[in-house]
Design an enzyme around this catalytic site. Structure first.
Site, PDB file in Angstrom:
ATOM      1  N   GLN A   7      54.848  21.513  48.094  1.00 16.64           N
ATOM      2  CA  GLN A   7      56.149  21.368  48.416  1.00 16.64           C
ATOM      3  C   GLN A   7      56.318  22.474  49.525  1.00 16.64           C
ATOM      4  OE1 GLN A   7      57.901  21.619  44.767  1.00 16.64           O
ATOM      5  NE2 GLN A   7      57.907  19.418  44.240  1.00 16.64           N
ATOM      6  N   ALA A  29      59.652  26.744  45.605  1.00 14.16           N
ATOM      7  CA  ALA A  29      58.929  25.230  45.275  1.00 14.16           C
ATOM      8  C   ALA A  29      57.955  25.194  44.101  1.00 14.16           C
ATOM      9  CB  ALA A  29      58.546  24.707  46.418  1.00 14.16           C
ATOM     10  N   SER A  30      57.918  24.320  43.417  1.00 14.18           N
ATOM     11  CA  SER A  30      57.200  24.381  42.003  1.00 14.18           C
ATOM     12  C   SER A  30      55.660  24.305  42.658  1.00 14.18           C
ATOM     13  CB  SER A  30      57.496  23.417  41.434  1.00 14.18           C
ATOM     14  OG  SER A  30      58.937  23.081  40.739  1.00 14.18           O
ATOM     15  N   THR A  31      55.379  23.569  43.551  1.00 13.25           N
ATOM     16  CA  THR A  31      53.834  23.442  43.810  1.00 13.25           C
ATOM     17  C   THR A  31      53.419  23.797  45.322  1.00 13.25           C
ATOM     18  OG1 THR A  31      53.902  21.214  44.668  1.00 13.25           O
ATOM     19  CG2 THR A  31      53.976  21.578  42.601  1.00 13.25           C
TER      20      THR A  31
END
Length: 206
Positions: free
Chosen positions: A14, A9-11
């Site tokens: 998330q 996940a990017s962040t």
């Protein structure tokens, strides 16, 4: 052959593990077992992904790298995507993605050499295409975000993302204790950019 699942996940906000059940169900339907799962909260546009490279380091020739979608593996620019592909090829790892049905053939260990090579060639071409589409989507979203910020600033409505000061302080304390950046990233789940920010604050306060 071991199947190793990669979930990204990017962040930090998330859930990188949200698709674990989908990957496990996919493997089970084909009589396979996921030997290890690697979770990571990092941008797909960066090669700075310790868990991905740990997965590759753990692989043996013929192992499978299983992802939900190709964009979980790469939103990289062309040069970085080629570097990652070379690393995958050097370790003879098969990339299988749930959104890439042509890759499913790579799960079949048997078959003649010609069929295996054709399946690998087709999969490589499709991976390149989907990786390029994922990068374009990333660039398009960044451009729209930048345009939105400019318009918000013009209206005086842009405030930026609030900083998590407690987290920055926690990272600073760990760095002050002498822990390495990689250890701090593992302990806090922070990105390298966030650790770098905390390191700068620590240096300025010294």
């Amino acid at each position: 052959m071991f199947v190793r699942a990669y979930l990204r996940a990017s962040t930090q906000e998330q859930d990188a593990g949200r698709t674990r059940a989908d990957l496990e169900a996919f493997a089970k339907d084909r009589g396979l077992v996921i030997a290890a799962t690697y979770l990571e909260n990092e941008s797909g546009a960066s090669l700075n992904r310790p868990e991905l490279f740990k997965l590759l380091a753990d692989c043996r020739p013929g192992d499978v790298l299983l992802v939900e979608q190709v964009d979980r593996l790469s939103r990289l620019n062309g040069a970085d995507w080629e570097r990652l592909k070379r690393e995958i090829a050097a370790r003879d790892v098969r990339v299988v993605a749930l959104d890439l049905p042509t890759s499913y053939a790579l799960l079949n260990a048997g078959g003649d050499e010609f069929t295996a090579r054709m399946a690998q060639a087709l999969n490589s071409m499709m991976l390149d295409m989907l990786a390029a589409i994922a990068r374009k989507d990333y660039d398009d979203r960044r451009r729209r975000q930048a345009q939105g910020i400019v318009k918000a600033k013009e209206r005086g409505a842009y405030r930026g993302r609030p900083e998590d000061s407690e987290r920055i302080e926690q990272i600073g304390r760990l760095l002050a204790e002498g822990k390495s950046w990689n250890v701090v990233m593992r302990l806090t789940g922070a990105s390298r950019a966030t650790v770098a920010k905390a390191a700068r604050r620590l240096k300025e306060a010294a």
